[in-house]
Design a protein around this motif. Sequence first.
Motif, PDB file in Angstrom:
ATOM      1  N   ARG A  53       0.675  -1.152  -0.075  1.00 37.60           N
ATOM      2  CA  ARG A  53      -0.025   0.005  -0.140  1.00 37.60           C
ATOM      3  C   ARG A  53       0.882   1.050  -0.087  1.00 37.60           C
ATOM      4  O   ARG A  53       0.571   2.185  -0.816  1.00 37.60           O
ATOM      5  N   SER A  54       1.997   1.363   0.674  1.00 35.04           N
ATOM      6  CA  SER A  54       2.849   2.336   0.806  1.00 35.04           C
ATOM      7  C   SER A  54       3.366   2.798  -0.390  1.00 35.04           C
ATOM      8  O   SER A  54       3.265   3.916  -0.937  1.00 35.04           O
ATOM      9  N   LYS A  55       3.660   1.730  -1.237  1.00 34.16           N
ATOM     10  CA  LYS A  55       4.323   1.748  -2.553  1.00 34.16           C
ATOM     11  C   LYS A  55       3.360   2.461  -3.457  1.00 34.16           C
ATOM     12  O   LYS A  55       3.842   3.457  -4.175  1.00 34.16           O
ATOM     13  N   LEU A  56       2.299   1.879  -3.428  1.00 35.17           N
ATOM     14  CA  LEU A  56       1.165   2.438  -4.498  1.00 35.17           C
ATOM     15  C   LEU A  56       0.740   3.715  -4.194  1.00 35.17           C
ATOM     16  O   LEU A  56       0.630   4.667  -5.137  1.00 35.17           O
ATOM     17  N   ARG A  57       0.794   4.048  -2.936  1.00 33.03           N
ATOM     18  CA  ARG A  57       0.228   5.471  -2.373  1.00 33.03           C
ATOM     19  C   ARG A  57       1.573   6.560  -3.123  1.00 33.03           C
ATOM     20  O   ARG A  57       1.180   7.561  -3.362  1.00 33.03           O
ATOM     21  N   SER A  58       2.746   6.033  -2.860  1.00 30.33           N
ATOM     22  CA  SER A  58       3.904   6.886  -3.240  1.00 30.33           C
ATOM     23  C   SER A  58       3.906   7.140  -4.512  1.00 30.33           C
ATOM     24  O   SER A  58       3.796   8.056  -4.949  1.00 30.33           O
ATOM     25  N   VAL A  59       3.403   6.063  -5.604  1.00 33.84           N
ATOM     26  CA  VAL A  59       3.394   6.310  -6.901  1.00 33.84           C
ATOM     27  C   VAL A  59       2.422   7.251  -7.296  1.00 33.84           C
ATOM     28  O   VAL A  59       2.540   8.166  -7.775  1.00 33.84           O
ATOM     29  N   HIS A  60       1.153   7.059  -6.538  1.00 33.93           N
ATOM     30  CA  HIS A  60      -0.114   8.027  -6.970  1.00 33.93           C
ATOM     31  C   HIS A  60       0.386   9.390  -6.370  1.00 33.93           C
ATOM     32  O   HIS A  60      -0.084  10.314  -7.428  1.00 33.93           O
ATOM     33  N   LEU A  61       0.896   9.713  -5.331  1.00 33.99           N
ATOM     34  CA  LEU A  61       1.224  11.037  -4.943  1.00 33.99           C
ATOM     35  C   LEU A  61       2.490  11.628  -5.745  1.00 33.99           C
ATOM     36  O   LEU A  61       2.283  12.603  -6.395  1.00 33.99           O
ATOM     37  N   ASN A  62       3.348  10.741  -6.339  1.00 36.02           N
ATOM     38  CA  ASN A  62       4.351  11.074  -7.172  1.00 36.02           C
ATOM     39  C   ASN A  62       3.897  11.400  -8.666  1.00 36.02           C
ATOM     40  O   ASN A  62       4.344  12.469  -9.330  1.00 36.02           O
ATOM     41  N   GLU A  63       2.604  11.023  -9.024  1.00 38.82           N
ATOM     42  CA  GLU A  63       2.200  11.284 -10.336  1.00 38.82           C
ATOM     43  C   GLU A  63       1.749  12.796 -10.584  1.00 38.82           C
ATOM     44  O   GLU A  63       2.017  13.383 -11.414  1.00 38.82           O
ATOM     45  N   LEU A  64       1.247  13.394  -9.126  1.00 37.00           N
ATOM     46  CA  LEU A  64       1.102  14.946  -9.388  1.00 37.00           C
ATOM     47  C   LEU A  64       2.308  15.666  -9.550  1.00 37.00           C
ATOM     48  O   LEU A  64       2.127  16.538 -10.274  1.00 37.00           O
ATOM     49  N   CYS A  65       3.455  15.161  -8.855  1.00 41.88           N
ATOM     50  CA  CYS A  65       4.799  16.341  -9.185  1.00 41.88           C
ATOM     51  C   CYS A  65       5.126  16.152 -10.621  1.00 41.88           C
ATOM     52  O   CYS A  65       6.026  16.976 -10.967  1.00 41.88           O
ATOM     53  N   THR A  66       4.621  15.210 -11.392  1.00 39.62           N
ATOM     54  CA  THR A  66       4.942  15.237 -12.972  1.00 39.62           C
ATOM     55  C   THR A  66       4.151  16.091 -13.792  1.00 39.62           C
ATOM     56  O   THR A  66       4.555  16.386 -14.774  1.00 39.62           O
ATOM     57  N   MET A  67       3.030  16.849 -13.017  1.00 38.42           N
ATOM     58  CA  MET A  67       2.151  17.700 -13.705  1.00 38.42           C
ATOM     59  C   MET A  67       2.446  19.050 -13.455  1.00 38.42           C
ATOM     60  O   MET A  67       3.079  19.418 -12.327  1.00 38.42           O
ATOM     61  N   THR A  68       2.230  20.130 -14.327  1.00 38.22           N
ATOM     62  CA  THR A  68       2.671  21.320 -14.284  1.00 38.22           C
ATOM     63  C   THR A  68       1.638  22.257 -14.377  1.00 38.22           C
ATOM     64  O   THR A  68       1.414  23.578 -14.144  1.00 38.22           O
ATOM     65  N   SER A  69       0.243  21.573 -15.015  1.00 32.75           N
ATOM     66  CA  SER A  69      -0.880  22.325 -15.217  1.00 32.75           C
ATOM     67  C   SER A  69      -2.146  21.532 -14.755  1.00 32.75           C
ATOM     68  O   SER A  69      -2.006  20.602 -14.929  1.00 32.75           O
ATOM     69  N   THR A  70      -3.115  22.444 -14.637  1.00 30.61           N
ATOM     70  CA  THR A  70      -4.473  21.399 -14.386  1.00 30.61           C
ATOM     71  C   THR A  70      -5.069  21.012 -15.753  1.00 30.61           C
ATOM     72  O   THR A  70      -5.920  20.273 -15.871  1.00 30.61           O
ATOM     73  N   GLN A  71      -4.418  21.765 -16.845  1.00 29.07           N
ATOM     74  CA  GLN A  71      -4.814  21.179 -18.107  1.00 29.07           C
ATOM     75  C   GLN A  71      -4.151  19.861 -18.791  1.00 29.07           C
ATOM     76  O   GLN A  71      -4.112  19.301 -19.690  1.00 29.07           O
ATOM     77  N   ASP A  72      -3.391  19.396 -17.965  1.00 30.80           N
ATOM     78  CA  ASP A  72      -2.581  18.113 -17.899  1.00 30.80           C
ATOM     79  C   ASP A  72      -3.341  16.996 -18.301  1.00 30.80           C
ATOM     80  O   ASP A  72      -4.335  16.793 -17.511  1.00 30.80           O
ATOM     81  N   PRO A  73      -3.006  16.158 -19.365  1.00 30.70           N
ATOM     82  CA  PRO A  73      -4.147  15.151 -19.770  1.00 30.70           C
ATOM     83  C   PRO A  73      -4.317  14.239 -18.648  1.00 30.70           C
ATOM     84  O   PRO A  73      -5.405  13.640 -18.260  1.00 30.70           O
ATOM     85  N   GLY A  74      -3.332  14.056 -17.534  1.00 30.78           N
ATOM     86  CA  GLY A  74      -3.411  12.922 -16.405  1.00 30.78           C
ATOM     87  C   GLY A  74      -4.138  13.746 -14.893  1.00 30.78           C
ATOM     88  O   GLY A  74      -4.469  12.878 -14.168  1.00 30.78           O
ATOM     89  N   TYR A  75      -4.258  15.070 -15.137  1.00 30.52           N
ATOM     90  CA  TYR A  75      -4.828  15.674 -13.821  1.00 30.52           C
ATOM     91  C   TYR A  75      -6.090  15.545 -13.663  1.00 30.52           C
ATOM     92  O   TYR A  75      -6.476  15.248 -12.432  1.00 30.52           O
TER      93      TYR A  75
END
Length: 407
Positions: free
Chosen positions: A105-127
Amino acid sequence: MNKFNPDGQLVIEQPFLRIPHEQTKKAYRLSQKYLEKDLAFVNNHAGELVKQAKKQQLASRAQDGSAASSSATAHKLLDSMLNRLTMLKRKLSDTKADETMYLHRSKLRSVHLNELCTMTSTQDPGYEAWSHTRLNRLLVDYMFRKGYHQSATKLAHDQTIRDFADFELFRESATIEQSLRDQNCAKCLQWCSDNKSALRKVKSSLEFDLHLQEFIELARSQQTRIAIQYAKKHLLPWSETHQRQIEQAMGLLAFSALTTCEPYKQLYDTSRWQHLIDHFRTDNFSLNALADPAPLLLTLQTGLSALKCHHCYHDEDRNINCPVCQTETLGKLAESLPYSHQVNSNLVCRISGHLMNEDNPPMKLPNGRVYSYQSLQAMAVENNGEVKCPVTGQEFLFSEAKKLFIS
């Protein structure tokens, strides 16, 4: 306007990562406890087994009948050791499975939160997808806290976010809280025993309060002798820090549950059970790094604090598109929040909810109310050149509205 700071959003996500981390530590401590306790048992039996072997050897030399007895005792000791080690293996296997699950769970949650750090805008496709997942897990957490376990479990399953939900923690908490509502301290006392060292570090008095409540119930049922014995065993060890409360509690033995004399009336009050539930919840949240209030409420309040202004709580100035102005819903959640400090303001039309700018300028009616040009023009087209103020109900010609210039 579409840019955002990921660090600002991650500030309120600390409990999301810490909960499985704390659960992993708890499972590890539990396995250590099992090891120490069961290995001590095996070592003691091994020592006893050596003694029995020596006795059997001496008996064989002396050729008396005690050799058979020593042999039977040795077999019993070996069987007891084997059973204990078998149980230890099963318990360690369970705790190992728990540790593996929490680490996953810790690993998956870290990956989930790290995804946010790869985005620069609310218009990002994954946001949008990331935000949708976050909303679902916040809703699951909130429903668990409010006792809607079946709904929370179904939502977690349907949205495939099982690893983002803390099922075991909330189920255990719900079971203990329900036992306290049923006026039974046993399960909560067991929880205190399992978390004794952690509760001692935070200087919790929950265990004492539980023992005190059990003493009160014995006094309520007029079991004086049993109450005194219970106090000697469970209350006196706390005399260094709770002497005054213990003295008051002992005074209960001289009063019935119907007394109107304080503080004994207050001690007999059944509302103390709710106090115990609140106390347990606070300590449980503290030990498991659960945020209080719920992350969903914190997230909502963060957004509301940026919108709240002095006009939100005046009936004549409320905006139908402002969430803070909805005093029966989100407005209640924003009551304790400070007003936002807005150096640069945006003018929003009360009718359409659209921004008023150079392409849609603000227009002032003769009664002083201001609305957007596009809204008043659309209203005038439908009403033969007349417009109606939605606040006061007054009617004017569209030509009477004056364009405003904001400096």
